[in-house]
Every structure is written in C-alpha cells, then in structure tokens.
Design an enzyme around this catalytic site. Structure first.
Site, mmCIF file in Angstrom:
data_model
loop_
_atom_site.group_PDB
_atom_site.id
_atom_site.type_symbol
_atom_site.label_atom_id
_atom_site.label_comp_id
_atom_site.label_asym_id
_atom_site.label_seq_id
_atom_site.Cartn_x
_atom_site.Cartn_y
_atom_site.Cartn_z
ATOM 1 C CG HIS A 115 -1.891 1.000 1.404
ATOM 2 N ND1 HIS A 115 -1.610 2.300 1.747
ATOM 3 C CD2 HIS A 115 -3.234 0.939 1.238
ATOM 4 C CE1 HIS A 115 -2.745 2.989 1.802
ATOM 5 N NE2 HIS A 115 -3.737 2.185 1.489
ATOM 6 C CG ASP A 192 0.615 -2.173 6.285
ATOM 7 O OD1 ASP A 192 -0.348 -2.297 7.065
ATOM 8 O OD2 ASP A 192 0.535 -1.589 5.185
ATOM 9 C CD GLN A 195 -6.934 -4.247 4.116
ATOM 10 O OE1 GLN A 195 -7.877 -4.987 4.387
ATOM 11 N NE2 GLN A 195 -7.102 -2.979 3.816
ATOM 12 C CE LYS A 218 -7.298 0.107 6.189
ATOM 13 N NZ LYS A 218 -8.098 0.405 4.991
ATOM 14 C CB CYS A 356 -3.700 3.108 -1.673
ATOM 15 S SG CYS A 356 -4.909 4.374 -1.390
HETATM 16 N N1 PMP Z 1 -1.675 -0.512 4.681
HETATM 17 C C1 PMP Z 1 -2.633 -1.274 4.151
HETATM 18 C C2 PMP Z 1 -2.298 -2.672 3.712
HETATM 19 C C3 PMP Z 1 -3.928 -0.779 4.030
HETATM 20 O O1 PMP Z 1 -4.892 -1.523 3.493
HETATM 21 C C4 PMP Z 1 -4.217 0.539 4.470
HETATM 22 C C5 PMP Z 1 -5.597 1.149 4.337
HETATM 23 N N2 PMP Z 1 -6.219 0.912 3.113
HETATM 24 C C6 PMP Z 1 -3.177 1.287 5.030
HETATM 25 C C7 PMP Z 1 -1.921 0.727 5.118
HETATM 26 C C8 PMP Z 1 -3.393 2.673 5.524
HETATM 27 O O2 PMP Z 1 -4.277 2.664 6.593
HETATM 28 P P1 PMP Z 1 -4.895 4.028 7.147
HETATM 29 O O3 PMP Z 1 -5.501 4.725 5.963
HETATM 30 O O4 PMP Z 1 -5.921 3.580 8.145
HETATM 31 O O5 PMP Z 1 -3.783 4.799 7.756
#
Ligand code: PMP
Length: 399
Positions: A115, A192, A195, A218, A356
């Site tokens: 991401h 990270d 998910q 999430k 993203c």
């Molecule tokens: N890493 C991953 C794998 C994600 O899916 C996301 C959110 N889509 C993020 C980081 C960023 O999370 P946040 O927008 O809650 O900071």
C-alpha cells in the site's frame, strides 16, 4: 441478535450491499456506544487530573492499551503506542527510527504489492538518504516469490517493511517465515498489519518483528486511532518525533528530559474516545460470535470466487487459496470505473481503482481492479445480489 443486527449501518441502509470492508469496516453498536458514552458522560482529560472522573478516564484509557497488548501478545502494554492509524504508525517508524538508523548505501526491502502507506515513506527516505530498495515480486499466481526473497536476504538488508495481507488482492503473505529470514541476516522488520488484524490472530512475540502497525477503523473500531507495536529490543533506538506535553519528564528554561515509550511518542492530548472505543472493538473481535463467522466467511468467499470464475471475460488477480476474503478482478478491457458506477446504481458498494497500490497495478500491467472485500456481517444474500448486479452490468457494457 444476529451478527449483522449488531451493526446499525445496515438498519440505516437496508438496500446497500456493503462489500468494501477492506477500506473500512462497519462499526458494531458496542463501539458506537463507547464513543457516545465517553462524550455524554465521561469526558475529561487523561493523565492529568487527580479527581475521581479523571482517574476513571485514565484507567479506561490505559485498560485499552492492556487489552490491545494482550490481543497481539505484546510483551508489555508499554509496547503499544497510540497513533492516528497505520499510515501514521509507519511514518512514525520512518521518523523516530529509520531517519537516524539507516545510512547511505543501506539496502531496504519492500514487497511489490505494498500500500502507498508502506511505500511512499520508504521511497522518499531512500531518495533523501541514498538507500537502495529491493522489491519482492509476486509470482504469476499472485504469491510472493520466496526464492527471490531468499536471494535478496543474501545482500544483508538493514530493513524489511512488508504488508501482512495485501489490501488490493487479499493474499496472506508468509510473514512468519519472511521475518525469520530477515532477522537471521540482522534486518529490522516492520509489518503493516492493516488488512490482517481483523482476520488473523496476530502474535508479535511469535513473529519476532520489531514493529507491527494497524488501524482501528479496519477492525470495527473508530477512525483516527491506530496502533504501533514497538518490540522491547528496539526501544532504545527510538527518538521522539513531536515535542510538547505528555512526553516530557521535566522541563526547565535550559533543558528538557523525556519520558520513556510509549509516552515518548504520544505528544499532546490523545484521541481518548478513540482509544476507549478500540477496547470495545477488541472485545467484539474476541467474542465467540465473531470467531464463529470465520469458516462461514471463508466458504462464502470461495463460493463468490467460483461464481466469478465462470463468467466469461472476468480475470481474477491474486491468490484465492490463501486469502482473507478479498477478490480483485477486471472484466474484458472495460473500465473498472464504469463497472463500479453500474454496480453502485444497483446498491452495491465495492471499491474500484488502484487501491493505493499503484506500483502493484503497474507490475500487473493494469490501471485498476474491482475489489470485493468481505467481513463477518456479510451473508449469502449479499453475494447473490452482487453476482446478479455484476451480470446485469456486464449485459449493459456488452450492448
Ligand atoms: N496498509 C494497508 C495494507 C492498508 O490496506 C491501508 C488502508 N487501506 C493502510 C496501510 C493505511 O491505513 P490508514 O488509511 O488507516 O492509515
């Protein structure tokens, strides 16, 4: 009460089929009530007042840290730092650790499917400091290329930052094995977990990673609250990022001394309601009712994939075998935004686009996908309505 009935969103939006939980999960009433109760009845600041209500709020707030620490099997509650979310957690690692621990010529490793939150901070740091980035590719069936990873480890990287689960594809990566290999060559490891946290039991001690990041929103909690786990063995290398109240021990005109972690990285008045509501989200995830959904969602997911596979022109990306319940696909060479708009007209909420993860889309040679992501409240009716809406959209696109 059925699990779906615990989520007021569905009473307010009875005709919406919500299949975008990878973007954010809906919130159970217990989480909404915790936020409401805090502002209605318990609103005072934490770590300051000596009166009864202030002590109670501080206890509730710190109990959440204890619950989160237990949930991921951290060594101690002080390994848990509150942040705004995964993005903030990762940027905090970049500024509080990587900025002064990585030097010109050092190698760092990222997965091709990161991401942007776990890519852009490292890319920019690499550009500023002259670091070398190695990307670990996905094989044709969407799985991490472990042979390439093993080769990259031979070059003794200083740092590995990797997602536990791909947000674009839902693949669960073999991070236990990958962390072990990285630690064996002396690398510092950040995972990270954005998910993963709602789907997988995370044990940071067993993983032996240095940092583990995730977001409350999430995992059925509120937006604006996140977690950065920092392992005890890396704490001495952490420097403060923001300076001000809460993180200080003593301030004089001449100098300031700082408190240890987690206070060192928690400057200013925190998101108290968010922290307290996160405790309610953890309780929800740890409930038997939630655990009971796991197999049901996996079979719902495999049914969904099987139904998609028989539609002519659908191409599925990623690994449907080892997956948290996300399916990413394209239809012929039609634009995914058109498909998304047609699905939306029929009450289906899915995400379309690059998710993203633009470097991943580049590697796959596409602009984007339609992403369907399931959570514990989804049922067969949601999948059936989605498939029939998709078939109808395809009929329109094919005219
Ligand atoms: N890493 C991953 C794998 C994600 O899916 C996301 C959110 N889509 C993020 C980081 C960023 O999370 P946040 O927008 O809650 O900071």
């Amino acid at each position: 009460m059925s699990l779906k009935e615990q989520f007021p969103f569905f009473q307010h939006n009875p005709s919406t089929v919500y299949l975008d939980s990878a973007a954010t999960t809906q919130k159970p009433k217990s989480v909404i009530d915790a936020i409401d109760r805090f502002y209605q009845a318990d609103n005072v600041n934490v770590h300051r007042g000596s009166y009864r209500a202030a002590k109670q709020a501080t206890n509730d707030y710190e109990q959440s840290r204890i619950d989160v620490a237990k949930h991921i099997n951290a060594y101690t509650p002080s390994d848990i730092v509150w942040t705004k979310g995964t993005t903030d957690s990762i940027n905090t690692v970049a500024m509080s650790w990587a900025q002064h621990q990585l030097n010109t010529g050092d190698r760092i490793v990222l997965l091709a499917s990161e991401h942007h939150a776990n890519f852009v901070p490292w890319q920019q740091l690499a550009l500023n400091k002259g670091l070398e980035i190695d990307f670990i590719e996905l094989t044709e069936d969407g799985v991490i290329d472990l042979a390439q990873y093993a080769e990259v480890m031979k070059q003794q990287p200083k740092f590995v930052a990797m997602q536990h689960v791909s947000n674009a594809l839902g693949n669960i990566h073999p991070i236990e094995q990958m962390t072990k290999m990285a630690k064996a060559v002396g690398a510092t490891v950040l995972i990270d977990g954005a998910q993963a946290i709602a789907h997988i039991e995370v044990d940071v001690q067993a993983l032996n990673c240095d940092f583990y990041a995730f977001s409350g929103h999430k995992m059925f909690g509120p937006t604006g609250i996140g977690v950065l786990y920092i392992a005890p063995f890396i704490k001495s290398q952490i420097r403060p990022v923001q300076l001000g109240g809460e993180m200080i021990r003593r301030v004089s005109r001449q100098e300031t001394t700082f408190r240890p972690l987690p206070a060192l990285l928690e400057t200013g008045t925190p998101n108290i309601a968010g922290v307290i509501a996160l405790k309610a989200a953890i309780n929800f995830i740890e409930s038997e009712k939630y655990h009971a959904q796991h197999e049901r969602i996996q079979s719902l997911y495999h049914g969904l994939v099987a139904q998609l596979e028989i539609i002519d022109g659908i191409k599925i990306y990623g690994d449907p075998i080892n997956n948290v319940g996300v399916v990413s696909f394209t239809y012929a060479d039609e634009s995914v935004s058109d498909l998304g708009a047609l699905l939306d007209q029929q009450g289906i909420a899915v995400r379309v686009g690059h998710h993203c993860a633009m470097p991943l889309m580049d590697a796959l040679g596409i602009n984007g996908t339609v992403r369907v992501s399931l959570a514990a409240y989804n049922d067969q009716e949601d999948v059936d309505r989605f498939i029939s809406a998709l078939n109808h959209s395809i009929e329109i696109l094919d005219i």
